[in-house]
Design an enzyme around this catalytic site. Structure first.
Site, short mmCIF file in Angstrom:
data_model
loop_
_atom_site.label_atom_id
_atom_site.label_comp_id
_atom_site.label_asym_id
_atom_site.label_seq_id
_atom_site.Cartn_x
_atom_site.Cartn_y
_atom_site.Cartn_z
N LEU A 241 -59.89 -11.32 -63.33
CA LEU A 241 -61.15 -10.58 -63.23
C LEU A 241 -62.14 -11.13 -62.19
CD1 LEU A 241 -62.00 -9.73 -66.95
CD2 LEU A 241 -60.66 -8.42 -65.33
N CYS B 288 -58.37 -8.04 -71.99
CA CYS B 288 -57.70 -8.70 -70.87
C CYS B 288 -57.03 -10.00 -71.32
CB CYS B 288 -58.70 -9.00 -69.77
SG CYS B 288 -57.86 -9.68 -68.34
N THR C 294 -52.39 -5.09 -70.23
CA THR C 294 -51.12 -5.77 -69.93
C THR C 294 -50.65 -6.63 -71.10
OG1 THR C 294 -52.39 -7.54 -68.90
CG2 THR C 294 -51.54 -5.82 -67.45
N GLY D 12 -51.63 2.84 -63.24
CA GLY D 12 -52.04 1.49 -62.88
C GLY D 12 -51.19 0.90 -61.78
C1 LIG Z 1 -53.51 -6.30 -60.76
C2 LIG Z 1 -54.05 -5.70 -62.02
C3 LIG Z 1 -55.42 -5.82 -62.29
C4 LIG Z 1 -55.95 -5.27 -63.46
N1 LIG Z 1 -57.29 -5.38 -63.69
C5 LIG Z 1 -57.81 -4.84 -64.83
C6 LIG Z 1 -59.21 -4.89 -65.06
O1 LIG Z 1 -60.01 -5.38 -64.25
N2 LIG Z 1 -59.67 -4.34 -66.22
C7 LIG Z 1 -58.84 -3.74 -67.15
O2 LIG Z 1 -59.31 -3.26 -68.18
N3 LIG Z 1 -57.50 -3.65 -66.91
C8 LIG Z 1 -56.99 -4.19 -65.79
N4 LIG Z 1 -55.64 -4.08 -65.56
C9 LIG Z 1 -54.77 -3.37 -66.53
C10 LIG Z 1 -54.49 -1.92 -66.09
O3 LIG Z 1 -55.67 -1.15 -66.01
C11 LIG Z 1 -53.51 -1.23 -67.09
O4 LIG Z 1 -54.11 -1.22 -68.37
C12 LIG Z 1 -52.18 -1.95 -67.21
O5 LIG Z 1 -51.78 -2.48 -65.96
C13 LIG Z 1 -51.07 -1.04 -67.75
O6 LIG Z 1 -50.85 0.08 -66.92
P1 LIG Z 1 -49.72 0.10 -65.74
O7 LIG Z 1 -48.44 -0.39 -66.36
O8 LIG Z 1 -49.68 1.50 -65.27
O9 LIG Z 1 -50.20 -0.85 -64.69
C14 LIG Z 1 -55.10 -4.61 -64.39
C15 LIG Z 1 -53.73 -4.50 -64.10
C16 LIG Z 1 -53.20 -5.02 -62.94
C17 LIG Z 1 -51.73 -4.86 -62.67
#
Ligand SMILES: Cc1cc2nc3c(=O)[nH]c(=O)nc-3n(C[C@H](O)[C@H](O)[C@H](O)COP(=O)(O)O)c2cc1C
Length: 305
Positions: A76, A133, A195, A267
């Site tokens: 973050l 997170c 994640t 994402g």
């Molecule tokens: C590089 C990266 C940064 C992320 N930053 C945040 C964030 O700042 N706040 C948040 O709530 N989720 C964050 N996430 C989580 C994503 O929003 C999402 O919930 C998660 O990656 C699952 O979706 P996906 O499999 O499509 O990536 C982040 C994910 C990744 C990969």
């Protein structure tokens, strides 16, 4: 097919949002020009999580590729509330879609400051509370505990008339219990999944690859877990669910809607293809037709047998 819908009163041209932290609208505009804004990939923009004070993020390495996914321990990094308000937020409110600002704090007091400050900015359409997170221990505490989640929601609910979406951590045995508590505390919607806690081992040394030791797994690898959690949560609450976790095309987006999500978020796929939101949205129309739905609303209303 008309894909227009809404999430807790926020009108949407389609049910496809971005996952917080996975699409930098300003960097994309810099790299690809105004075309990104003219054909914005998402029906609403969810900003990267900000905190009260600036954060540098975690030490390197911060990324590890896995089969069908990646682990990140970005941690973050963000400019903090004050610079956010006078800087990138002013660019975000100019985007041609509703803006949802994601905030995270390690105390109710800081959450209060964030919610009050962000709500006061014209053009902000909603707030996402990041209590999930896996890189920040304080985030885990609230999102792992139904009692703490409900208490936080009850503190924040009276502070704003904006819709409040609470983003859950998947790293609990029963996410639906946390979702029910969030709803009881006044949340307008639930988003999930963030994640999954994950570790990679340095291939050359006896140590963990990621500087932070561990990180969060995302991408298609987590999709079945996400579908299970979206299904369990949407069966347990009345408020709408934003489903995400490994969505990379229209078919996988439709899977989430059939599992109970009202809308979805893309994402990790954005890192591979900055137009992923457009591909998912266009693919969703074909997926709906192939599976015999006359409209998005039909799919949103359908239940799995
Ligand atoms: C590089 C990266 C940064 C992320 N930053 C945040 C964030 O700042 N706040 C948040 O709530 N989720 C964050 N996430 C989580 C994503 O929003 C999402 O919930 C998660 O990656 C699952 O979706 P996906 O499999 O499509 O990536 C982040 C994910 C990744 C990969």
């Amino acid at each position: 097919m008309d894909l227009a819908t809404d999430i807790c009163g926020i009108p949407l041209a389609s049910p496809v949002l971005n996952g917080s932290g996975t699409f930098d609208a300003i960097a994309a505009r810099r790299a690809f020009g105004d075309a990104v804004i003219e054909e914005f990939p998402f029906a609403a923009y969810v900003s990267k999580t900000i905190t009260r004070h600036p954060r540098a993020g975690n030490p390197p390495h911060r990324l590890w590729e896995t089969p069908s996914g990646m682990i990140n321990s970005i941690g973050l990094p963000n400019p903090g509330l004050d610079d956010f308000l006078t800087g990138i937020l002013l660019e975000f409110v100019e985007l041609p879609v509703p803006l949802i600002v994601s905030v995270m704090a390690d105390s109710a007091e800081e959450f209060t400051e964030l919610v009050e400050a962000v709500s006061a900015v014209p053009g902000v359409g909603g707030i996402e509370l990041n209590v999930s997170c896996p890189n920040v221990h304080s985030g885990l505490i609230v999102g792992e505990q139904p009692v703490e989640t409900e208490a936080l929601m009850k503190t924040l609910r009276p502070l704003t008339g904006l819709p409040m979406i609470i983003k859950l951590t998947p790293n609990v045995a029963n996410p639906h219990e946390v979702a029910v508590a969030a709803e009881a505390g006044g949340a307008d919607a639930i988003s999930l999944i963030n994640t999954l806690k994950a570790v990679a081992i340095d291939p050359a040394h006896r140590r963990a690859w990621l500087g932070a030791g561990a990180g969060g797994l995302s991408g298609p690898a987590i999709r079945p877990v996400a579908l299970a959690q979206v299904r369990a949560v949407s069966q347990a609450v009345e408020i709408p669910v934003v489903g995400m976790g490994g969505i990379d095309d229209g078919e996988s987006a439709l899977d989430f809607i059939l599992a109970g999500a009202r809308v979805v978020a893309v994402g990790t796929e954005n890192f591979r293809d900055p137009r992923a939101g457009i591909e998912v949205r266009n693919g969703l129309t074909g997926a709906l037709e192939r599976r015999g739905f006359a409209s998005l609303a039909d799919a949103q209303a359908s239940t799995l047998s």
